[in-house]
Write a protein that holds these residues in place. Structure first.
Motif, short mmCIF file in Angstrom:
data_model
loop_
_atom_site.label_atom_id
_atom_site.label_comp_id
_atom_site.label_asym_id
_atom_site.label_seq_id
_atom_site.Cartn_x
_atom_site.Cartn_y
_atom_site.Cartn_z
N GLN A 1 0.83 -1.17 -0.01
CA GLN A 1 0.07 -0.11 0.07
C GLN A 1 0.74 1.08 0.06
OE1 GLN A 1 -3.20 0.44 0.01
NE2 GLN A 1 -3.95 -1.38 -0.17
N SER A 27 5.75 0.53 -3.15
CA SER A 27 6.26 0.12 -4.27
C SER A 27 5.60 1.24 -5.51
CB SER A 27 5.72 -1.41 -4.43
OG SER A 27 6.29 -1.77 -5.55
N PHE A 29 5.46 2.88 -8.99
CA PHE A 29 6.13 3.09 -10.52
C PHE A 29 6.08 4.49 -10.91
CE2 PHE A 29 7.64 1.87 -14.31
CZ PHE A 29 6.84 2.21 -15.36
N THR A 102 1.83 1.08 -9.00
CA THR A 102 2.59 0.27 -8.30
C THR A 102 3.55 -0.45 -9.25
OG1 THR A 102 1.55 -1.57 -7.88
CG2 THR A 102 0.91 0.25 -6.38
N ARG A 103 4.72 -0.85 -8.71
CA ARG A 103 5.45 -1.86 -9.64
C ARG A 103 4.92 -3.04 -9.79
NH1 ARG A 103 10.25 0.72 -9.93
NH2 ARG A 103 10.89 2.47 -8.09
N ALA A 104 4.08 -3.42 -9.19
CA ALA A 104 3.40 -4.79 -9.42
C ALA A 104 2.16 -4.64 -10.67
CB ALA A 104 2.66 -5.31 -8.14
N GLY A 105 2.09 -3.40 -11.00
CA GLY A 105 1.13 -3.20 -12.27
C GLY A 105 -0.30 -2.65 -11.67
N ALA A 106 -0.46 -2.44 -10.21
CA ALA A 106 -1.78 -2.20 -9.77
C ALA A 106 -1.81 -0.80 -9.65
CB ALA A 106 -2.02 -3.05 -8.48
N GLN A 108 -3.68 2.27 -7.55
CA GLN A 108 -4.43 2.82 -6.16
C GLN A 108 -4.63 4.23 -6.48
OE1 GLN A 108 -1.52 1.77 -2.95
NE2 GLN A 108 -2.98 2.92 -1.48
#
Length: 122
Positions: A1, A27, A29, A102-106, A108
């Motif tokens: 988060q 995290s 991006f 985010t770096r995970a591709g999500a 927020q």
């Protein structure tokens, strides 16, 4: 988060200056727009200023010429330099981010800081 942490509020005399800072952690991006809102007692929260990742700025009419917003994209920080402070600037100031990738591709959305008190009084 992703979280936002603000600093720099306090008590200042009319005509004085304060600098607010906000750091986004997590995290991250990329962040599109970062900004500052404020809420005075008994009033609705209002936009003070925001800035896009490209550097385009937007200010409330009440602060134009007195406040300056800036950001460091590499550090994921946004700052608000407040000069010529007036008693009507007294409020809790909140850092806001509209959307973070985010770096995970999500994604927020609509992230708020905890708020920092600014009091302008003689």
């Amino acid at each position: 988060q992703v979280q936002l942490v603000e600093s720099g509020g306090g008590l200042v005399h009319p005509g004085g200056s304060l600098r607010l800072s906000c750091a986004a952690s997590g995290s991250i991006f990329s962040i599109y727009a970062m900004g500052w809102y404020r809420q005075a007692p008994g009033k609705q929260r209002e936009l003070v200023a925001d800035i896009t990742s490209g550097g385009r700025t937007n200010y409330a009419d009440s602060v134009k010429g007195r406040f300056t917003i800036s950001r460091d994209n590499a550090k994921n920080t946004v700052s608000l330099q407040m000069n010529g402070l007036k008693p009507e600037d007294t409020a809790v100031y909140y850092c806001h981010v509209d959307q973070v990738a985010t770096r995970a591709g999500a994604l927020q959305n609509d992230i708020w800081g905890q708020g920092t008190q600014v009091t302008v009084s003689s």
